[in-house]
Design an enzyme around this catalytic site. Structure first.
Site: not given
Ligand code: ADP
Length: 394
Positions: A8, A82, A170, A231, A369
């Site tokens: 990831n 990922r 996501h 962000r 994840e």
């Protein structure tokens, strides 16, 4: 027993884990952090090792070399990555081929913040282990079948045809959370109205109706939607035009501003880390305002998605902030009793799996994840990856 490695990769870190087929079970995990900085480090836990050391990693290529020297890569059946953006073409897990790398390179401008580094990692692995199977798992997959109205951006049609639309991100986390709801026997996962809030450094929400994604806050790139650690999230396009003109910002400078200098960091002026801000908010108005704005924005999304869903049955908090911060969860949910959202203070303070005291079930779920990547890779290995790719016309 087959083993796979999950990767990831981010702009300055690589999280990794080794899984064995049964479960799949995580037998080792770790991360290389602060790539490109003088204080880069490697940590790794599992299989009898518990390592932490400072390392010299000027770039992602070196980071891969450190990683492959640290674990037994020769014995791996595959490496699962990922990949944040699959564009219009790719969504389901896919064996990485040269053709696909070309396609993703062409897609680079869609997400210059993530894709180039991810491709660099894939390439570095390929150079070191040319025969190793590598699989891409896309964060855009979960929202692939959003209703058309949720994907359209109100810009001229010709851009829609060029793939400029809402993709949502996501996805690996949301897929995990939905599977977890099913595992917990929550019928809302298949027949109800669910809002998933993944609140980490990157933060987004997703509305799911009868098991199908209905809308999500991130859009064409992961920079949109909620404000995040650094962000902006949604931003009036007029601000972009004004700043580029008045400050004479280049595209790169503007992109840096909205991706790395904004959000919690920008508003507080001191930190992108929610824990830091909570610690100083009583004496620091800017930290207080940053936290306040974050909670207010999440609350507004919950209201909007409850409207889109026609009500609400389950609200799930996840990600570093969602899983750990009782204060933030409570502030987000304050005043939402009219929707059926009420928090049980004691359960919330103890980070219980269910923290609701009202009609809507409010859950705290630790997301995973890497496990989703591992599951996809093992199921691809079982179903003969090559044939799958031939049949993939996504
Ligand atoms: P990433 O998106 O990089 O995976 P995480 O999901 O780990 O990030 O979330 C990181 C965020 O979670 C940081 O803002 C951190 O401060 C916040 N966080 C972690 N633990 C807590 C806590 N106990 N209270 C408040 N915020 C927390």
């Amino acid at each position: 027993m087959q083993r796979i490695l999950t990767i990831n990769g981010g702009s300055s870190s690589i999280k990794f884990a080794v899984f064995e087929e049964v479960g799949p079970e995580r037998v080792l995990e770790g991360a290389i952090e602060r790539i490109g900085f003088s204080d880069a480090s490697l940590w790794m836990k599992g299989q009898g090792s518990d390592v932490f050391r400072q390392i010299v990693v000027p770039d992602h290529g070196t980071a891969v070399a450190v990683l492959t020297d640290s674990i037994d890569c020769g014995a791996l059946a595959a490496v699962g990555h990922r990949v944040v953006h699959g564009g219009q073409r790719y969504s389901k897990p896919h064996l990485i081929t040269e053709k696909m790398i070309d396609d993703l390179q062409n897609l680079g401008p869609f997400d210059p913040e993530h894709l180039p580094e991810e491709l660099m990692l894939i390439d570095a692995f390929h150079r070191k282990f040319p025969d190793q199977k590598q699989v891409a798992c896309f964060d855009t997959a979960f929202h692939r079948d959003l209703p058309r109205v949720a994907t359209l951006l109100p810009i001229p049609r010709r851009f829609d045809e060029k793939g400029i639309r809402r993709y949502g991100f996501h996805g690996l986390s949301y897929e995990f959370l939905m599977q977890e709801l099913v595992r917990l026997g929550d019928t809302a996962a298949t027949s109800g109205r669910v809002i998933l809030a993944h609140l980490g450094n990157g933060a987004s929400l997703s509305a799911v109706y009868r098991g199908k994604p209905l809308d999500t806050s991130m859009s064409f790139t992961p920079a949109s939607g909620l404000m995040m650690s650094t962000r902006t999230g949604e931003l009036d396009p007029g601000v972009a035009a004004y700043l580029m003109q008045s400050e004479k910002l280049t595209i790169e400078q503007f992109s840096h501003l909205v991706n790395h200098e904004s959000g919690l960091l920008g508003v507080s002026g001191t930190s992108s880390d929610m824990r830091d801000l909570l610690m100083r908010e009583t004496n620091d108005l800017r930290a207080f305002e940053a936290v306040e704005l974050f909670c207010y924005q999440v609350k507004k999304y919950i209201g909007a998605y409850a409207a889109a869903l026609g009500g609400l049955d389950v609200l799930v908090f996840s990600g570093g902030i969602g899983e750990n911060s009782a204060v933030i969860r409570a502030r987000i949910c304050e005043g939402l009793a009219f929707l059926g959202i009420e928090i049980d203070e004691k359960c919330n303070a103890e980070n219980e799996p269910v923290i609701s005291g009202g009609r809507v079930v409010v859950r705290v779920v630790h997301t995973d994840e890497e496990l989703m990547i591992a599951k996809s890779v093992f199921s691809m290995l079982e179903s003969k990856i090559d044939r799958d790719n031939e049949n993939d016309n996504t």
